[in-house]
Design an enzyme around this catalytic site. Structure first.
Site, PDB file in Angstrom:
ATOM      1  N   GLU A   1     -15.880   6.053  19.082  1.00 45.68           N
ATOM      2  CA  GLU A   1     -15.979   5.192  17.900  1.00 45.68           C
ATOM      3  C   GLU A   1     -17.201   4.269  17.903  1.00 45.68           C
ATOM      4  OE1 GLU A   1     -12.528   3.520  16.088  1.00 45.68           O
ATOM      5  OE2 GLU A   1     -11.219   4.703  17.355  1.00 45.68           O
TER       6      GLU A   1
ATOM      7  N   GLY B   1      -3.797   7.205  19.002  1.00 41.36           N
ATOM      8  CA  GLY B   1      -2.745   7.677  19.898  1.00 41.36           C
ATOM      9  C   GLY B   1      -2.628   9.194  19.988  1.00 41.36           C
TER      10      GLY B   1
ATOM     11  N   GLY C   1      -8.663  12.370  14.613  1.00 39.10           N
ATOM     12  CA  GLY C   1      -7.213  12.376  14.807  1.00 39.10           C
ATOM     13  C   GLY C   1      -6.733  10.938  14.816  1.00 39.10           C
TER      14      GLY C   1
ATOM     15  N   GLY D   1      -4.743  11.235  21.400  1.00 43.36           N
ATOM     16  CA  GLY D   1      -5.266  11.745  22.669  1.00 43.36           C
ATOM     17  C   GLY D   1      -6.781  11.893  22.720  1.00 43.36           C
TER      18      GLY D   1
END
Lengths: 286, 268
Positions: A175, A44, A41, A46
């Site tokens: 990440e 920002g 996603g 979530g």
């Protein structure tokens, strides 16, 4: 079920006094065995907030997260009655810039810090450090070096070793491969695959790399505007029209295959997963 | 004319271990060059040497005809701006506005001029409405855009992007690439440092570094055609290029398909 989200909402306070919603009505179940999940996603959406609920670093504003039988709600643990340490040992979380979490004078001390904190005896922790340093692709010699003189990729490996030494059931990585070159990235992903397959642990990775998603994930979660909008497998996801709306890319292999189909006015029966499969398909039509 | 000339440049962080070894390279005014290499190949070390953050063991760097040394380093830094990899590591201001001003303050711009430039360049990178905001409320892509505004305001001839997109999501990445393209069109000399071949194919020329040495340097088309060099570079080949090579090896000749794959490799 190891982790269960029920109607979880989370709000961040803004400076102007209002609240900014980061999670909205999340329902989600995660098993402690055998899942390789990628969480994707745009920035920002979530993702990081979601994973920080998985080991009770954050508590829901409304709803609940049950982690290994312990129900975490807004006011849970205001009086510190519940010990959260065991949860954090079971669900190991590696932050986006793990290199910032290194602070000891040697790599060894850094790796054994976590296990010791969870009550593991020093000599046992040292033995574990010797194992995990090799697991992450470094040698035992690294144990005596200072973490501050390592390259970015090496620091990442050391911090992952530190989490592995705690022997968590579920490994969550925010990440883990950003900033690494393809070789370093693949080496880490192979390591996670090994942990997932050999030790039968669940691995959850936040990533922006759709090639990683397509190649490794057994399950994909998509966050968009604070909501969990997709929970399924990668092939299904990349067929969906919604990926444009969710600001996601296609994996290279699908993108190139689509382009070839369009420009050559052909259509293949299957979507290839790698360049060898695409080569075979191309050979069939040429 | 060459804006940067690098001659026999070597650098070691530890004794006997050369991060850069006898590097020779010239960069033309107004060109866009990519320095491509694996982690630890010496790319970022090269960037730090060019802006004088590190001092070479051996060799010379000329920027706009001036030899880089302790006396000229400040003069040279006025000509080169750099945007780093991690947006969080380069934020120095309390607000977006302060951050854009920081570079200009160092160069003693007068206040009026500075305020005009802050307005002009924050608008250019679409961050004008964020001027009073604090940096931790911004996304990675927004932070990188603020960094770019700061560099633009300093009006340097050369801009180095040191893996500036590698921590951004696809959208953030594309927006930064667009600014780089525009800046190059406006005449800036651009050096992008990356391990991503997809990014490098946008530039005019590519330098491939491997283990501190220049493995290859040439026009982007030429480099993409050099199968052997690419295979030995430790870099990941572009997918259409991989397929092209495979079809070649299997002796499958189809000019149309070749052409399509070539165009796809070049991101077109």
């Amino acid at each position: 079920m190891a982790i269960k989200f029920e109607q979880v909402n989370y709000l961040y306070p803004s400076f102007d006094g209002s609240n900014f919603s980061a999670l909205e009505n999340i329902d989600l179940e995660i098993s402690e065995k055998g899942e390789f999940i990628t969480l994707i996603g745009e920035t920002g959406s979530g993702k990081s907030t979601l994973v920080q609920h998985m080991n009770a670093l954050l508590r829901p504003a409304t709803g609940s997260v049950t982690i290994y039988g312990i129900k975490i709600q807004k006011n849970t643990n205001k009086n510190k009655k519940i010990k959260l340490n065991p949860l954090r040992q079971k669900v190991g979380l590696v932050f986006q810039f793990p290199e910032y979490q290194l602070f000891e004078e040697t790599v060894l001390k850094d790796i054994i810090f976590g296990p010791k904190n969870f009550g593991v005896k020093e000599d046992v922790a040292i033995e574990r450090a010797k194992e995990v340093i090799k697991l992450v692709g470094l040698t035992e010699e690294y144990l005596e070096r200072s973490p501050f003189n390592l390259s970015g990729g090496e620091k990442k490996r050391v911090s992952i070793a530190g989490i592995l030494a705690m022997e968590p059931d579920i490994l969550v990585l925010d990440e883990p491969t950003s900033g690494l070159d393809p070789k370093g990235r693949d080496a880490l992903l192979e390591l996670f695959t090994e942990i997932h397959k050999k030790l039968d642990k669940t691995v959850i990775i936040i990533t922006h790399d759709m090639n990683t998603v397509y190649k490794y994930a057994t399950r994909v979660l998509v966050m968009h505007d604070s909501e969990l909008v997709f929970d399924g497998n990668a092939s299904e996801l990349f067929k969906s029209e919604n990926i444009v709306k969710w600001n996601l890319d296609l994996p290279d292999i699908i993108e190139i295959t689509n382009q070839l189909e369009k420009k050559l006015d052909i259509s293949f029966n299957t979507k290839p997963h790698n360049v060898d499969e695409l080569f075979k398909l191309m050979k069939g039509v040429l | 004319m060459n804006i940067i000339e690098i001659k026999d440049l070597s650098f070691a962080y530890r004794e006997e271990f050369f991060a850069l070894n006898d590097v020779n390279l010239t960069i033309k005014r107004g060109e866009w060059i990519s320095i491509l290499g694996h982690n630890g190949s010496g790319k970022s070390t090269l960037a730090k040497l060019i802006i004088g953050l590190l001092k070479a063991e051996k060799g010379e760097i000329y920027v706009d005809g001036v030899l880089l040394n302790e006396e000229t380093v400040h003069e040279i830094r006025r000509k080169i701006g750099i945007v780093f990899q991690n947006p969080d590591n380069q934020f120095v201001g309390v607000t977006v506005e302060d951050d854009i001003a920081f570079g200009m303050e160092n160069l003693n711009f007068d206040r009026e001029d500075m305020l005009n430039k802050i307005e002009e360049y924050s608008k250019k990178v679409n961050m004008f409405e964020y001027l009073k905001k604090e940096p931790h409320n911004l996304s990675g892509g927004q932070k990188q855009r603020v960094a770019i505004a700061g560099i633009l305001a300093m009006n340097t001839d050369i801009i180095i992007f040191d893996e500036s997109t590698s921590m951004l999501d696809p959208k953030g990445r594309e927006s930064i690439m667009e600014y780089i393209r525009d800046l190059n069109k406006e005449g800036k000399t651009i050096i992008t440092i990356t391990h991503d071949m997809k990014e490098a194919v946008n530039s005019d020329r590519i330098v491939i570094l491997k283990d501190g040495k220049v493995l290859a340097v040439g026009e982007t088309n030429t480099i993409l055609n050099d199968k052997e060099t690419l295979n030995s570079s430790n870099l990941e080949l572009l997918l259409p290029l991989k397929l092209l090579y495979k079809l070649d090896e299997a002796n499958i000749k189809n000019e149309k398909v070749k052409n399509i794959l070539w165009q796809l490799s070049l991101n077109k």
